[in-house]
Design a protein around this motif. Structure first.
Motif, short mmCIF file in Angstrom:
data_model
loop_
_atom_site.label_atom_id
_atom_site.label_comp_id
_atom_site.label_asym_id
_atom_site.label_seq_id
_atom_site.Cartn_x
_atom_site.Cartn_y
_atom_site.Cartn_z
N PRO A 189 7.35 9.58 7.93
CA PRO A 189 7.45 10.74 8.81
C PRO A 189 6.23 10.98 9.71
O PRO A 189 6.38 11.40 10.84
CB PRO A 189 7.65 11.92 7.83
N ASP A 190 5.01 10.70 9.22
CA ASP A 190 3.83 11.03 10.02
C ASP A 190 2.85 9.85 10.06
O ASP A 190 2.53 9.28 9.02
CB ASP A 190 3.12 12.26 9.45
N ARG A 191 2.36 9.56 11.25
CA ARG A 191 1.44 8.43 11.46
C ARG A 191 0.17 8.54 10.61
O ARG A 191 -0.42 7.55 10.19
CB ARG A 191 1.06 8.40 12.95
N GLY A 192 -0.26 9.77 10.33
CA GLY A 192 -1.55 9.96 9.65
C GLY A 192 -1.49 9.80 8.14
O GLY A 192 -2.52 9.92 7.46
N SER A 193 -0.32 9.52 7.58
CA SER A 193 -0.19 9.45 6.11
C SER A 193 -0.77 8.16 5.56
O SER A 193 -0.04 7.23 5.19
CB SER A 193 1.28 9.58 5.70
N THR A 194 -2.10 8.11 5.48
CA THR A 194 -2.75 6.95 4.91
C THR A 194 -3.18 7.29 3.49
O THR A 194 -2.63 8.20 2.85
CB THR A 194 -3.93 6.49 5.80
N CYS A 195 -4.19 6.60 2.97
CA CYS A 195 -4.69 6.82 1.62
C CYS A 195 -6.14 6.36 1.63
O CYS A 195 -6.44 5.30 2.20
CB CYS A 195 -3.85 5.99 0.65
N ILE A 251 15.58 4.06 5.20
CA ILE A 251 14.85 4.73 4.11
C ILE A 251 13.76 5.59 4.74
O ILE A 251 12.86 5.06 5.40
CB ILE A 251 14.23 3.69 3.15
N VAL A 252 13.88 6.90 4.57
CA VAL A 252 12.81 7.80 5.02
C VAL A 252 11.87 7.95 3.83
O VAL A 252 12.30 8.37 2.75
CB VAL A 252 13.38 9.16 5.46
N PHE A 253 10.60 7.60 4.00
CA PHE A 253 9.67 7.61 2.87
C PHE A 253 8.68 8.76 3.02
O PHE A 253 7.70 8.65 3.76
CB PHE A 253 8.94 6.28 2.76
N ALA A 254 8.96 9.87 2.33
CA ALA A 254 8.02 11.00 2.32
C ALA A 254 6.96 10.70 1.27
O ALA A 254 7.08 11.06 0.10
CB ALA A 254 8.76 12.29 2.03
N GLY A 255 5.97 9.97 1.70
CA GLY A 255 4.87 9.55 0.84
C GLY A 255 3.75 9.15 1.76
O GLY A 255 3.49 9.84 2.75
N VAL A 256 3.10 8.03 1.47
CA VAL A 256 2.05 7.55 2.37
C VAL A 256 2.38 6.11 2.79
O VAL A 256 3.29 5.48 2.24
CB VAL A 256 0.65 7.67 1.73
N ARG A 257 1.61 5.62 3.76
CA ARG A 257 1.98 4.37 4.43
C ARG A 257 2.12 3.18 3.47
O ARG A 257 3.05 2.40 3.59
CB ARG A 257 0.98 4.05 5.55
#
Ligand code: 13P
Ligand code: SF4
Length: 306
Positions: free
Chosen positions: A66-72, A42-48
């Protein structure tokens, strides 16, 4: 045999990313889709926190952010040790935590909610005579306390994107369209003075449905107080309507979530090839502890989720 990969995208991703996805939705819809998916990856284009929820609900799938920086900001503003101490100060309360929280945070909650089911879930707890504490979103909690007359103690974190909406800018924006019928729809992560003015308060999917069903004068203006990604879906659904970002301050287009927008085309393509942040660091015990309050919510929301 080739591995089956599905891509999920939240409404706050750009149109290009939404078009790369097998499923676009709000947090509740994406959690359910992830739980029921038979994909290997599952590729999750959202946040962690969303990718973590997918992993917790479907531990056999490989989940890639996709990206390590996708926090909230609701996650980064919450120190879980301090939160746990706060929870212990309210032993006679039920702890409801918003899904925008880390797995460790979820593990200390009794219930998880999303913006879609939070009103009904907390109303149900109060109807049973329970007392509730709410974390981490102070704005959402303040709105619930105001709207329903609760006195929930609140944790104090905010969404850095929604917290920028404000009453002064809204008044100025409304004054500019004084000759038209103006409507405001808002996500409950927005500040209370803005929510008090809204014609509708609800989740991303809730706001989208409100726009789909809009039946007022066609020259009305609809202001939207949420992240800008969903304006694409609203304009696609009702191209004839005048739908605008709710004003923040002069010329500011800063209602874009920097963490969601790290889901670039390149990053999502790489994730689909197996490169990215694997959500493989949660222990079985951490996932089990976080799953319990999420499953309670999913069971409850069966009533509301079509
Ligand atoms: P929804 O649950 O409405 O999709 O919202 C998620 C979110 O991150 C809002 O900022
Ligand atoms: Fe978090 Fe706000 Fe971004 Fe939603 S919009 S993911 S709450 S920072």
């Amino acid at each position: 045999m080739a591995k089956k990969v599905v891509t999920l995208a939240h409404y706050y991703c750009t149109p290009e990313i939404q078009q790369m996805a097998d499923k676009v939705g709000d947090s509740l819809e994406l959690s359910l889709f992830a739980r029921d998916s038979h994909a290997d990856t599952i590729v999750f284009a959202g946040v962690r926190f969303m990718a973590e929820t997918a992993k917790i609900l479907n531990p056999h799938a490989e989940v890639i952010l996709p990206d390590r920086g996708s926090t909230c900001s609701l996650v980064t503003q919450t120190d879980v040790a301090a939160l746990t101490a706060w929870r212990k100060q309210h032993p006679d309360h039920v702890h409801v935590a918003y899904i925008n929280s880390s797995a460790e945070h979820k593990a200390v909650a009794d219930w998880i909610c999303t913006s879609r089911n939070v009103d009904d879930l907390i109303a149900d707890l109060y109807a049973q005579g329970k007392k509730v504490i709410f974390s981490p979103d102070r704005n959402m909690g303040a709105y619930l306390n105001f709207q329903y007359g609760y006195d929930m103690p609140l944790w104090s974190a905010v969404c850095e994107v929604h917290d920028k909406f404000n009453e002064d800018a809204l008044n100025a924006g409304l004054a500019e369209v004084a000759d038209k019928s103006a409507f405001l729809i808002a996500h409950p992560e927005s500040p209370l003075p803005v929510l008090k003015r809204a014609d509708y308060v609800g989740s991303t999917s809730g706001m989208l449905n409100w726009v789909r069903q809009f039946a007022q004068a066609p020259d009305s203006v609809i202001f939207v107080a949420t992240e800008d990604g969903i304006l694409y879906n609203m304009k696609q659904a009702r191209p004839e309507l005048d739908i605008r970002q709710a004003p923040i301050y002069a010329g500011c287009q800063c209602n874009s979530c920097p963490y969601m927008k790290l889901n670039t085309i390149e990053a999502v393509k790489r994730a689909q090839q197996g490169e990215g942040i694997r959500i493989d660091y949660l222990t079985e015990a951490q996932m089990d502890a976080a799953r319990l309050p999420i499953e309670r919510m999913l069971e409850f929301s069966k009533r509301y989720y079509a």
